[in-house]
Design an enzyme around this catalytic site. Sequence first.
Site: not given
Ligand code: 6MZ
Ligand code: ZN
Length: 350
Positions: A19, A99, A171, A198, A201
């Site tokens: 991410h 996102t 998310g 995902h 989780e």
């Molecule tokens: C730890 N496990 C996880 N589970 C679910 N969603 C996750 C995550 N880790 C990250 N994100 C998702 O990625 C966003 C940040 O990157 P971006 O703003 O998109 O670049 C988080 O706000 C969440 O929606």
């Molecule tokens: Zn992830």
Amino acid sequence: MWTTAKFCAQLPKIELHAHLNGSLSRDTLKRLHIMKEGNSADDIDIPDITKMTNLEECFKIFGLAHSLTSSPEALRVATSDVVREFAEDGVVHLELRTTPRAVESIMSHEQYVEAVLEEATREGAAQGIGVKVLLSVDRSQGEAAAQRVLTLALAARRRWPEALVGIDLSGNPRSGCARALLPLLRDARARGLRVAAHCAEVENEAEAVALMEAGVADRLGHCTFAAPGAGAGAEAAWAALRATRLPVEACLSSNVRCGTVPSYASHHFGALRRHNHPVALCTDDKGVFATTLSNEYYLAAEHFSLSTEELWKLSFESVEYTFASEEEKQQIRNTLLEWKKANLAQFELH
Ligand SMILES: CNc1ncnc2c1ncn2[C@@H]1O[C@H](COP(=O)(O)O)[C@@H](O)[C@H]1O
Ligand SMILES: [Zn+2]
């Protein structure tokens, strides 16, 4: 003679689950802080991740990153830093997800997507690595926001047909409803986008099984609670997962730090391998979890006694799970085969 750590660092690697805002290093966060507040800015207060013990604490850190990537200029710096850092870690193919976010009177969703796609392709070419982008649907934001992400992804694919490959469902897994988003994921796939979702989780058997049985995903992230011994409902989810044969993006540090698996040694990466289920090692959020893909390979080697040959094979098999074209996959395989030939002596020493 290389140590296992050096072998993992030198190995050409494939990152499939990263991410953007979770991948920002401390250096990048500091740089973005100065960009926003000016040179005289007080030192930025970055939470101590070693004290993190659950998913909620981890989600608080995204808020900090988001506050600093709130303009197209900042996003460009963030994107190029992340691509460069993965390349420096020996990643030869990176699939980055993010996102789309709008900031009132500063940035539209379209400008967000443009900044990330332009910079990801530019820096990827500069570093000589393949970079693909997935736009993320944040499950906590509901169906209208999800629909907007799909529209943005389709428009971006027209402009960057090689880089924009699909969408991601992510998310906070405790918020929103993934089942309500299944028709949208199906639609995305019908339009030729690839889908990484995902899944499991946190403990939610009904949702996990519905997602797996819907046939809307190409890859699944985590699958923590779809593994033997992971609690009530996990056995049914595990059976459903094995029936799909879908590749699992396994994120060891992320799961241990968030407390969704109790230890590295008990991570379901072991069960997936024992059952010959497709699996790829990934970082998830290398900034938030203070890791690198090399480190994830190292952790896998240490806790699951993997040989150098098995580490290489793990990377080689991950190529098949990428959203790259067949021609690109062949190129990455060649890179790995040539690397092996050039470094055979390092394999034998282990
Ligand atoms: C730890 N496990 C996880 N589970 C679910 N969603 C996750 C995550 N880790 C990250 N994100 C998702 O990625 C966003 C940040 O990157 P971006 O703003 O998109 O670049 C988080 O706000 C969440 O929606
Ligand atoms: Zn992830």
